[in-house]
Design an enzyme around this catalytic site. Structure first.
Site, short mmCIF file in Angstrom:
data_model
loop_
_atom_site.label_atom_id
_atom_site.label_comp_id
_atom_site.label_asym_id
_atom_site.label_seq_id
_atom_site.Cartn_x
_atom_site.Cartn_y
_atom_site.Cartn_z
N ARG A 1 1.09 6.39 -7.04
CA ARG A 1 -0.06 7.27 -7.31
C ARG A 1 0.38 8.72 -7.33
NH1 ARG A 1 -5.21 6.85 -3.41
NH2 ARG A 1 -3.57 6.99 -1.83
N TYR B 1 0.83 -1.21 0.00
CA TYR B 1 0.00 0.00 0.00
C TYR B 1 0.87 1.26 0.00
CZ TYR B 1 -3.28 3.64 1.34
OH TYR B 1 -4.03 4.80 1.39
N GLU C 1 -13.66 -1.70 6.95
CA GLU C 1 -13.73 -0.37 6.31
C GLU C 1 -15.03 -0.31 5.53
OE1 GLU C 1 -10.16 1.23 4.49
OE2 GLU C 1 -11.31 1.81 2.70
N ARG D 1 -11.71 13.01 2.20
CA ARG D 1 -12.55 12.08 2.96
C ARG D 1 -13.94 11.89 2.36
NH1 ARG D 1 -9.00 9.29 6.15
NH2 ARG D 1 -7.68 10.73 7.32
#
Length: 336
Positions: free
Chosen positions: A156, A149, A329, A221
């Site tokens: 990214r 990750y 999650e 978010r």
């Protein structure tokens, strides 16, 4: 398909869940923008329609499709770089699947995916990213900065280039468990910019301290679509994180409680700008629940049933969350 739709037309998006047996009928509907399959394995329905993406995650119980519907006719296709796309004049769905082995691993694959994504948006005249999903195998394999990750976050950021944190989209990054080293990235973009939202209970992900890797995650978010559009509030992957720290790493029930407290705070931030949004999840909400431990799926379902109103549809998926101490999650959308 061909469609002539005014660029000024108001964006509209409805999200529902459906039986996989309905896939042919859904793809025959000219107002379906995208369909996602969550039922890994040979039983998954097949289609080469650019609007259909099979995600390598297994739904608990009955297999499900997630369906995005517009109120306008949709055009779709695949470009020369392998990007699948569909658009309705106001919104664009896009998807990329990048082989890690062809790019030296997950860092290179993420860099390639995001560089290609950002080239695709202006080419189709949908410059504003609203929401992105990232699914990769074995998301927490590796130690320290070599965790997959963390390497994904580096790639990214390289693909994005100079990051303007005021325009980052809402996002999810979840680990598949299928052993297939192909990065799946799909997104929702628009002709009108949305408003990224942060959670007052949390440090913004792009400001995480060094302990979480060489490159902090690049997302907001939540995302509130442009005024006048008919889109739900787009909620990023949300978990039991307060400040920047994981809480209740030894208790799934308490992590779920903290996750819903974070959603309450996010919805509150959105309602400050759009008071018509309901204060709590209801019939206009749609949730995807990612559970790390398959043995806990049944107990998570029981907790969800106790917490959520019965009219809230959700899918439970067996998946790896991006921190090893996070057990669950949730992402989704919220509207009246």
């Amino acid at each position: 398909m061909n469609a002539q739709t005014s660029p000024a037309a108001a964006a509209s998006l409805q999200i529902d869940y459906a039986d996989p047996a309905l896939l042919p009928a859904l793809l025959a509907d000219p107002q379906v923008l995208a369909v996602f399959g969550f039922h890994a394995g040979s039983a998954a329905p097949a289609s080469d329609d650019p609007r259909y993406l099979q995600v390598g995650l297994q739904a608990d119980g009955m297999a499900q499709l997630e369906v995005w519907r517009s109120d306008k006719p949709v055009s779709c296709g695949r470009d020369a770089n392998g990007v699948a796309w569909a658009s309705d004049g106001a919104l664009m769905f896009g998807a990329l699947q990048v082989d890690e082995n062809a790019h030296g691993g997950i860092t290179g694959a993420a860099e390639q995916a995001y560089a290609q994504l950002l080239q695709t948006l202006p080419a189709h005249a949908y410059p504003h990213l609203l929401r992105i999903w990232n699914y990769l195998d074995a998301i927490t394999d590796g130690e320290g900065d070599n965790e997959r990750y963390r390497e994904f976050c580096v790639g990214r950021a390289r693909g994005i280039g100079d990051i303007d944190t005021t325009t980052l989209p809402a996002a999810t990054a979840i680990g598949r468990l299928d052993g297939v080293r192909v990065l799946q990235v799909y997104w929702l973009a628009a002709r009108s910019a949305g408003t990224p939202l942060e959670n007052p209970r949390q440090v913004s992900a792009y400001r995480y301290p060094r302990q979480y890797g060489r490159q902090s995650p690049s997302f907001a978010r939540a995302m509130l679509a442009a005024t006048g559009s008919r889109l739900p509030l787009l909620l990023s992957g949300t978990a039991s994180v307060v400040g920047h720290a994981t809480l209740h790493g030894d208790c799934t029930q308490r992590q779920l409680q903290e996750t819903f407290a974070n959603f309450d705070a996010l919805i509150g931030a959105a309602r400050a700008q759009r008071p018509s949004l309901p204060a709590h999840f209801g019939a206009g909400s749609r949730l995807k629940v990612y559970v790390r431990d398959a043995d806990e799926v049944a107990s998570v379902r029981a907790m969800l049933a106790a917490h959520l109103p019965p009219q809230v549809p959700y899918i439970v998926l067996h998946a790896a969350v991006c921190r090893r101490d996070l057990r669950v999650e949730i992402d989704g959308v919220h509207d009246a």
